[in-house]
Scaffold this motif. Structure first.
Motif, PDB file in Angstrom:
ATOM      1  N   GLY A  31      11.309  -4.877  19.851  1.00  0.00           N
ATOM      2  CA  GLY A  31      10.953  -3.522  20.244  1.00  0.00           C
ATOM      3  C   GLY A  31      11.568  -3.082  21.551  1.00  0.00           C
ATOM      4  N   SER A  32      12.216  -3.986  22.240  1.00  0.00           N
ATOM      5  CA  SER A  32      12.827  -3.680  23.531  1.00  0.00           C
ATOM      6  C   SER A  32      14.214  -3.063  23.349  1.00  0.00           C
ATOM      7  CB  SER A  32      12.966  -4.954  24.369  1.00  0.00           C
ATOM      8  OG  SER A  32      13.786  -4.737  25.509  1.00  0.00           O
ATOM      9  N   PRO A  33      14.596  -2.127  24.214  1.00  0.00           N
ATOM     10  CA  PRO A  33      15.963  -1.581  24.133  1.00  0.00           C
ATOM     11  C   PRO A  33      17.039  -2.614  24.470  1.00  0.00           C
ATOM     12  CG  PRO A  33      14.843  -0.795  26.114  1.00  0.00           C
ATOM     13  CD  PRO A  33      13.808  -1.485  25.282  1.00  0.00           C
ATOM     14  N   PHE A  34      16.613  -3.770  24.994  1.00  0.00           N
ATOM     15  CA  PHE A  34      17.574  -4.811  25.371  1.00  0.00           C
ATOM     16  C   PHE A  34      17.708  -5.907  24.308  1.00  0.00           C
ATOM     17  CE2 PHE A  34      15.722  -3.154  29.366  1.00  0.00           C
ATOM     18  CZ  PHE A  34      16.872  -2.608  29.914  1.00  0.00           C
ATOM     19  N   TYR A  35      17.040  -5.745  23.183  1.00  0.00           N
ATOM     20  CA  TYR A  35      17.056  -6.766  22.131  1.00  0.00           C
ATOM     21  C   TYR A  35      18.455  -6.919  21.536  1.00  0.00           C
ATOM     22  CZ  TYR A  35      16.172  -8.779  17.479  1.00  0.00           C
ATOM     23  OH  TYR A  35      16.201  -9.545  16.342  1.00  0.00           O
ATOM     24  N   GLU A  36      18.886  -8.167  21.335  1.00  0.00           N
ATOM     25  CA  GLU A  36      20.181  -8.468  20.727  1.00  0.00           C
ATOM     26  C   GLU A  36      19.958  -9.156  19.371  1.00  0.00           C
ATOM     27  OE1 GLU A  36      23.280  -8.656  19.232  1.00  0.00           O
ATOM     28  OE2 GLU A  36      23.683  -7.982  21.286  1.00  0.00           O
ATOM     29  N   PRO A  37      20.257  -8.445  18.256  1.00  0.00           N
ATOM     30  CA  PRO A  37      20.007  -9.038  16.933  1.00  0.00           C
ATOM     31  C   PRO A  37      21.084 -10.015  16.473  1.00  0.00           C
ATOM     32  CG  PRO A  37      20.860  -6.808  16.700  1.00  0.00           C
ATOM     33  CD  PRO A  37      20.688  -7.044  18.171  1.00  0.00           C
ATOM     34  N   GLN A  38      22.279  -9.934  17.066  1.00  0.00           N
ATOM     35  CA  GLN A  38      23.400 -10.750  16.581  1.00  0.00           C
ATOM     36  C   GLN A  38      23.406 -12.118  17.248  1.00  0.00           C
ATOM     37  OE1 GLN A  38      25.176  -9.642  14.005  1.00  0.00           O
ATOM     38  NE2 GLN A  38      23.872  -7.822  14.077  1.00  0.00           N
ATOM     39  N   VAL A  39      22.440 -12.945  16.834  1.00  0.00           N
ATOM     40  CA  VAL A  39      22.343 -14.319  17.330  1.00  0.00           C
ATOM     41  C   VAL A  39      22.122 -15.246  16.139  1.00  0.00           C
ATOM     42  CG1 VAL A  39      21.411 -13.647  19.589  1.00  0.00           C
ATOM     43  CG2 VAL A  39      19.851 -14.104  17.670  1.00  0.00           C
ATOM     44  N   GLU A  40      22.282 -16.537  16.355  1.00  0.00           N
ATOM     45  CA  GLU A  40      21.981 -17.530  15.317  1.00  0.00           C
ATOM     46  C   GLU A  40      20.487 -17.459  14.991  1.00  0.00           C
ATOM     47  OE1 GLU A  40      21.849 -19.770  12.546  1.00  0.00           O
ATOM     48  OE2 GLU A  40      23.817 -20.180  13.484  1.00  0.00           O
ATOM     49  N   LYS A  41      20.179 -17.285  13.699  1.00  0.00           N
ATOM     50  CA  LYS A  41      18.778 -17.130  13.297  1.00  0.00           C
ATOM     51  C   LYS A  41      18.102 -18.467  12.991  1.00  0.00           C
ATOM     52  CE  LYS A  41      18.862 -12.554  13.280  1.00  0.00           C
ATOM     53  NZ  LYS A  41      20.299 -12.264  13.516  1.00  0.00           N
ATOM     54  N   TYR A  42      18.866 -19.533  12.874  1.00  0.00           N
ATOM     55  CA  TYR A  42      18.326 -20.853  12.551  1.00  0.00           C
ATOM     56  C   TYR A  42      17.465 -20.803  11.291  1.00  0.00           C
ATOM     57  CZ  TYR A  42      19.943 -22.393  17.141  1.00  0.00           C
ATOM     58  OH  TYR A  42      20.728 -22.714  18.229  1.00  0.00           O
ATOM     59  N   ASP A  43      18.030 -20.211  10.234  1.00  0.00           N
ATOM     60  CA  ASP A  43      17.347 -20.247   8.949  1.00  0.00           C
ATOM     61  C   ASP A  43      17.293 -21.692   8.447  1.00  0.00           C
ATOM     62  OD1 ASP A  43      16.909 -17.478   8.796  1.00  0.00           O
ATOM     63  OD2 ASP A  43      18.949 -17.142   8.066  1.00  0.00           O
ATOM     64  N   LEU A  44      16.332 -21.975   7.583  1.00  0.00           N
ATOM     65  CA  LEU A  44      16.095 -23.341   7.114  1.00  0.00           C
ATOM     66  C   LEU A  44      17.368 -23.965   6.542  1.00  0.00           C
ATOM     67  CD1 LEU A  44      14.000 -25.592   6.482  1.00  0.00           C
ATOM     68  CD2 LEU A  44      13.729 -24.513   4.235  1.00  0.00           C
ATOM     69  N   ASN A  45      17.720 -25.145   7.080  1.00  0.00           N
ATOM     70  CA  ASN A  45      18.903 -25.869   6.605  1.00  0.00           C
ATOM     71  C   ASN A  45      18.696 -27.352   6.939  1.00  0.00           C
ATOM     72  OD1 ASN A  45      21.458 -27.000   6.128  1.00  0.00           O
ATOM     73  ND2 ASN A  45      22.488 -25.063   6.592  1.00  0.00           N
ATOM     74  N   LEU A  46      18.064 -28.078   6.013  1.00  0.00           N
ATOM     75  CA  LEU A  46      17.733 -29.477   6.265  1.00  0.00           C
ATOM     76  C   LEU A  46      18.976 -30.354   6.361  1.00  0.00           C
ATOM     77  CD1 LEU A  46      14.582 -29.938   3.989  1.00  0.00           C
ATOM     78  CD2 LEU A  46      14.689 -29.421   6.432  1.00  0.00           C
ATOM     79  N   GLN A  47      20.002 -30.039   5.610  1.00  0.00           N
ATOM     80  CA  GLN A  47      21.239 -30.824   5.679  1.00  0.00           C
ATOM     81  C   GLN A  47      21.889 -30.697   7.050  1.00  0.00           C
ATOM     82  OE1 GLN A  47      23.532 -29.418   2.299  1.00  0.00           O
ATOM     83  NE2 GLN A  47      22.894 -31.181   1.051  1.00  0.00           N
ATOM     84  N   LYS A  48      21.920 -29.482   7.554  1.00  0.00           N
ATOM     85  CA  LYS A  48      22.517 -29.279   8.872  1.00  0.00           C
ATOM     86  C   LYS A  48      21.679 -29.958   9.948  1.00  0.00           C
ATOM     87  CE  LYS A  48      24.821 -25.662  11.495  1.00  0.00           C
ATOM     88  NZ  LYS A  48      25.277 -24.248  11.479  1.00  0.00           N
ATOM     89  N   ALA A  49      20.351 -29.892   9.797  1.00  0.00           N
ATOM     90  CA  ALA A  49      19.470 -30.558  10.756  1.00  0.00           C
ATOM     91  C   ALA A  49      19.729 -32.061  10.773  1.00  0.00           C
ATOM     92  CB  ALA A  49      18.005 -30.270  10.407  1.00  0.00           C
ATOM     93  N   ALA A  50      19.854 -32.665   9.593  1.00  0.00           N
ATOM     94  CA  ALA A  50      20.094 -34.103   9.517  1.00  0.00           C
ATOM     95  C   ALA A  50      21.439 -34.486  10.146  1.00  0.00           C
ATOM     96  CB  ALA A  50      20.054 -34.555   8.055  1.00  0.00           C
ATOM     97  N   LYS A  51      22.464 -33.672   9.891  1.00  0.00           N
ATOM     98  CA  LYS A  51      23.780 -33.977  10.470  1.00  0.00           C
ATOM     99  C   LYS A  51      23.756 -33.877  11.996  1.00  0.00           C
ATOM    100  CE  LYS A  51      28.706 -32.952  10.145  1.00  0.00           C
ATOM    101  NZ  LYS A  51      28.898 -33.141  11.601  1.00  0.00           N
ATOM    102  N   LEU A  52      23.080 -32.860  12.523  1.00  0.00           N
ATOM    103  CA  LEU A  52      22.982 -32.727  13.971  1.00  0.00           C
ATOM    104  C   LEU A  52      22.283 -33.932  14.594  1.00  0.00           C
ATOM    105  CD1 LEU A  52      22.071 -28.937  14.171  1.00  0.00           C
ATOM    106  CD2 LEU A  52      24.046 -29.999  15.293  1.00  0.00           C
ATOM    107  N   LEU A  53      21.245 -34.424  13.935  1.00  0.00           N
ATOM    108  CA  LEU A  53      20.546 -35.606  14.443  1.00  0.00           C
ATOM    109  C   LEU A  53      21.442 -36.837  14.363  1.00  0.00           C
ATOM    110  CD1 LEU A  53      17.024 -34.949  12.918  1.00  0.00           C
ATOM    111  CD2 LEU A  53      17.606 -34.938  15.352  1.00  0.00           C
ATOM    112  N   ASP A  54      22.191 -36.969  13.267  1.00  0.00           N
ATOM    113  CA  ASP A  54      23.144 -38.074  13.153  1.00  0.00           C
ATOM    114  C   ASP A  54      24.160 -38.014  14.289  1.00  0.00           C
ATOM    115  OD1 ASP A  54      21.995 -39.094  10.852  1.00  0.00           O
ATOM    116  OD2 ASP A  54      23.369 -38.047   9.495  1.00  0.00           O
ATOM    117  N   ASP A  55      24.724 -36.838  14.512  1.00  0.00           N
ATOM    118  CA  ASP A  55      25.751 -36.662  15.541  1.00  0.00           C
ATOM    119  C   ASP A  55      25.210 -36.949  16.938  1.00  0.00           C
ATOM    120  OD1 ASP A  55      27.438 -35.929  13.511  1.00  0.00           O
ATOM    121  OD2 ASP A  55      27.363 -33.767  13.935  1.00  0.00           O
TER     122      ASP A  55
END
Length: 529
Positions: free
Chosen positions: A329-353
């Protein structure tokens, strides 16, 4: 039903009851509420009542009744006179002159002067968790007993907003200026105020009773005879009390089932209050914890959490989705960011790395998880996170604090891995956003400072520049860049934009209409007979 007179009030207090406040039976309290008394239910549990040195609704809501501020904000975000009859902003935006009312007195009868304004603003600057709110203030000078000049080292685009209700309570210098550390001053729990109501009794963990200050400077205000804030263990028990007529305002109606119950109840009005607060709920990480210092681990946790399932299924679509440090609701809000939608494969790879391979039992690492006690959403998120993170090999050890002060001490002293937290924007990023991300605001012992131990010189630079930039377009560009960096580095996992629903007895008239809602002086509200 007539209002209880003071003599009747005291008689009832002496009588006592198992279900009572100050010994007043709940049935009598409900009857009294039909006259000049309003009972507000809350799960918030303040340690004291001085919002000059403490943030958070728990302290700020009652403090807004006990203390007046220089100005107040209307529903259109326009500053209005309060203790200050008028003000002048200098052409270079480096000072504001406040012209105070001459008829305002503290609750002990002593006049409110420019010296009290000077003392209050400088006390807030030096002690309040919102360090950037008054960070540019060099000094407050006194021209005469009713004229104070706030002098700045640089322009401050949110200065007038900062001077509004609950953010800048005017406290008496003759009480709090005695040399005692104001953060632990004994009068914080029994203050002499400047606002529309004066304190009758404060029993931490149970109730606050405030009554009308007859010498309040606004003619005919406040309209209520007293306000009682009654504390509850949780929102469900508060709802039962609301349905029984024991309280007039359910101030934390956030559970989907309870919200529907309130909407179906007769003689009840449900409304969303306090548009300026901008409440966000997130999962905060202690970035200095050896297990969480690598941003890939934090990002993995973020990808393992299904925000859509959380908001739409578990929490019944009551709240919105949060994606960054500034509310949508703020005039300073930035919508174009990583939303971190559910991705278990990516989560597992990041933990491995990051070096966290699954063990023989599938567990990669174990983390403690805290949450604010009494908060329904926090409990739901905590239970969900335990299940969700197990899917990527993270074992969650749920820790429950017995009360808010215990949780606050644990988090503010950085004795945690993860916590569900609720941190709010408070109208302008300078006031409510900077405090979380500035490395200079890592303040052990102070809750809702930079408790994540987050530090990034580029973010510090952007916030410093945006905090003094008068041109809106330039401010927006700086805050946009800041949000993208913070979201990428993931010191918190952004989860919810909190919808602040409240249920009101329909007999209440003229509910607070400014941008702060109940976190404003309740001067015009009355009860229809």
């Amino acid at each position: 039903m007539q209002d209880l007179g003071k003599r009747d009030f005291l008689k009832l207090a002496a009588a006592g009851s198992a279900a009572s406040i100050m010994g007043i039976p709940m049935q009598a309290l409900a009857q009294a509420a039909k006259g000049g008394v309003v009972v507000i239910g809350t799960t918030q549990k303040p340690r004291h009542l001085n919002s000059a040195v403490q943030s958070g609704i728990a302290t700020m809501m009652p403090s807004a009744q006990l203390f007046a501020s220089p100005i107040r904000m209307d529903a259109n975000w326009k500053p209005q006179p309060y203790l200050a009859e008028r003000w002048d902003l200098s052409p270079d935006n480096r000072s504001v002159t406040l012209y105070l009312r001459k008829d305002a007195v503290f609750h002990d009868g002593k006049p409110i002067t420019a010296e009290d304004v000077k003392f209050s603003i400088e006390t807030i600057r030096d002690n309040h968790p919102f360090k950037t709110m008054y960070g540019p203030v060099n000094a407050v000078t006194v021209s005469d007993p009713h004229t104070a000049v706030v002098r700045l080292s640089e322009p401050h685009p949110a200065l007038l907003l900062a001077m509004s209700t609950s953010l800048t309570p005017i406290i008496p210098k003759h009480i709090f200026g005695d040399g005692t550390d104001v953060k632990i001053h004994p009068r914080n729990t029994n203050p002499v105020g400047s606002g529309p109501f004066k304190l009758v009794e404060f029993k931490p963990g149970e109730f606050i009773v405030m009554e009308r200050f007859d010498k309040f400077f606004m003619k005919g205000a406040p309209k209520l005879d007293r306000i009682i804030v009654r504390e509850f263990k949780d929102s469900s028990s508060m709802m039962l009390a609301f349905e029984r007529g024991e309280i007039d305002i359910h101030s934390e109606l956030t559970d989907a089932g309870l919200l529907e119950r309130a909407k179906k109840s007769p003689n009840v009005t449900v409304a969303t209050m306090a548009p300026a607060i901008g409440p966000l709920i997130w999962l905060a990480f202690n970035t200095k914890s050896p297990k969480l210092s690598d941003k890939r681990v934090r990002q993995a946790i973020n990808f393992a959490l299904d925000k859509k399932y959380l908001t739409e299924t578990l929490l019944g679509k009551v709240h919105g989705r949060s994606t960054g440090p500034i509310a949508s609701g703020s005039p300073f809000y930035e919508p174009q960011v990583e939303k971190y939608d559910l991705n278990l494969q990516k989560a597992a790879k990041l933990l491995d790395d990051a070096g966290y391979k699954p063990g023989a039992n599938g567990t990669r690492l174990t983390l403690d998880l805290d949450f604010i006690p009494g908060a329904t959403e926090g409990k739901v998120i905590q239970e969900y996170a335990k299940v969700a993170l197990a899917k990527v090999g993270i074992e969650v050890n749920v820790r429950t604090s017995p009360d808010f002060p215990t949780w606050a001490r644990r988090i503010s002293s950085h004795q945690f891995d993860m916590t569900v937290d609720s941190v709010w924007n408070w109208g302008d990023p300078v006031i409510g956003v900077h405090r979380t991300w500035l490395s200079s605001n890592i303040k052990p012992g102070i809750i809702w400072s930079n408790t994540q131990n987050y530090s990034n010189p580029k973010v510090d630079e952007l916030l410093a520049a945006a905090g003094k930039e008068p041109v809106m377009a330039k401010r927006k560009a700086m805050y946009s860049q800041m949000q993208k960096i913070v979201v990428d580095e993931c010191p918190v996992a952004f989860l919810l934009e909190f919808n602040f629903n409240m249920a009101f007895n329909a007999k209440l008239q003229n509910r607070p209409a400014g941008i702060w809602g109940l976190v404003d002086g309740i001067t015009d509200t009355s009860v229809k007979g």
